[in-house]
Design an enzyme around this catalytic site. Structure first.
Site, PDB file in Angstrom:
ATOM      1  N   CYS A 169       0.729  -1.170   0.095  1.00  0.00           N
ATOM      2  CA  CYS A 169      -0.201  -0.059   0.100  1.00  0.00           C
ATOM      3  C   CYS A 169       0.865   1.168  -0.039  1.00  0.00           C
ATOM      4  O   CYS A 169       0.557   2.249  -0.772  1.00  0.00           O
ATOM      5  CB  CYS A 169      -0.842   0.012   1.138  1.00  0.00           C
ATOM      6  N   HIS A 214      -2.064   0.976   6.837  1.00  0.00           N
ATOM      7  CA  HIS A 214      -2.685   0.899   5.555  1.00  0.00           C
ATOM      8  C   HIS A 214      -3.002   2.325   4.906  1.00  0.00           C
ATOM      9  O   HIS A 214      -3.681   3.025   5.630  1.00  0.00           O
ATOM     10  CB  HIS A 214      -3.907  -0.032   5.413  1.00  0.00           C
ATOM     11  N   HIS A 226      -5.783   1.884  -3.612  1.00  0.00           N
ATOM     12  CA  HIS A 226      -4.995   1.250  -2.925  1.00  0.00           C
ATOM     13  C   HIS A 226      -4.417  -0.150  -3.425  1.00  0.00           C
ATOM     14  O   HIS A 226      -5.190  -0.735  -4.199  1.00  0.00           O
ATOM     15  CB  HIS A 226      -5.515   1.313  -1.457  1.00  0.00           C
TER      16      HIS A 226
END
Length: 196
Positions: A99, A151, A167
């Site tokens: 990510c 994340h 993402h």
């Protein structure tokens, strides 16, 4: 006799050509002379039927004030080119992205160097409320029972109260998801603006 015939033919051809050119010249002069007020032979009165010069502008185009940053749209285009690329831990290339690797490589293309981890990325920029989110903002999550941000994605669309972001997910690679999806709604932590 042949020479006389040739000379006569020559004079006829020359006479016709001269007359023809002279007629064309007279027609052109007559057209301009009937146009009315002129500058250097061109009509300046747009109401005249035989206007030679079109001095009317095309309809003006007004560009409205746009809240979307040009840089943000370019960042989204670069990241979107990676859609479908698989996940790879520590990856920053089309061989696979994690990510933060996707965000790092996307921004790096525009000479913006982000920290390499999502946790460190969350420390830069200005925190933005979800209702003020814009394209290009970074969105952060805390996943899998962690105690700190792990994340990150980039917002690509804001539609009313729905926020969509690009993402790299561990299961699907580079995708676009919605904050309305229950998993991301539950794990959402913050939005940061790092470009204007």
């Amino acid at each position: 006799m042949k020479n006389i015939f040739k000379i006569a033919l020559f004079l006829i051809v020359c006479g016709c050509t001269f007359a023809s050119n002279n007629s064309i010249h007279n027609v052109i002069l007559n057209e301009f002379s009937t146009l009315g007020t002129s500058i250097n032979g061109f009509n300046t009165d747009p109401k005249k039927k035989n206007t030679v010069l079109n001095d009317n502008n095309a309809t003006d185009i007004f560009i409205e004030n746009n809240t979307e940053s040009y840089l943000a749209l370019q960042l989204i285009n670069v990241a979107s080119d990676k859609l479908g690329t698989g996940y790879r831990s520590g990856g920053t290339t089309t061989a696979g992205f994690d990510c933060s690797g996707l965000m790092y490589s996307t921004f790096k293309k525009f000479d913006i160097t982000l920290p390499r981890s999502s946790h460190e990325m969350a420390k830069i920029g200005i925190e933005i409320k979800p209702e003020n989110a814009k394209k290009g903002d970074l969105i952060f999550f805390i996943n899998r029972g962690q105690h700190r941000i792990n994340h990150v994605g980039m917002i690509v669309e804001v539609n009313g109260d729905e926020i969509k972001f690009i993402h790299s997910s561990t299961q699907s690679g580079v995708i676009i998801s919605s904050l309305k999806e229950s998993y991301y709604e539950r794990t959402f932590k913050r939005i940061n603006r790092i470009i204007e």
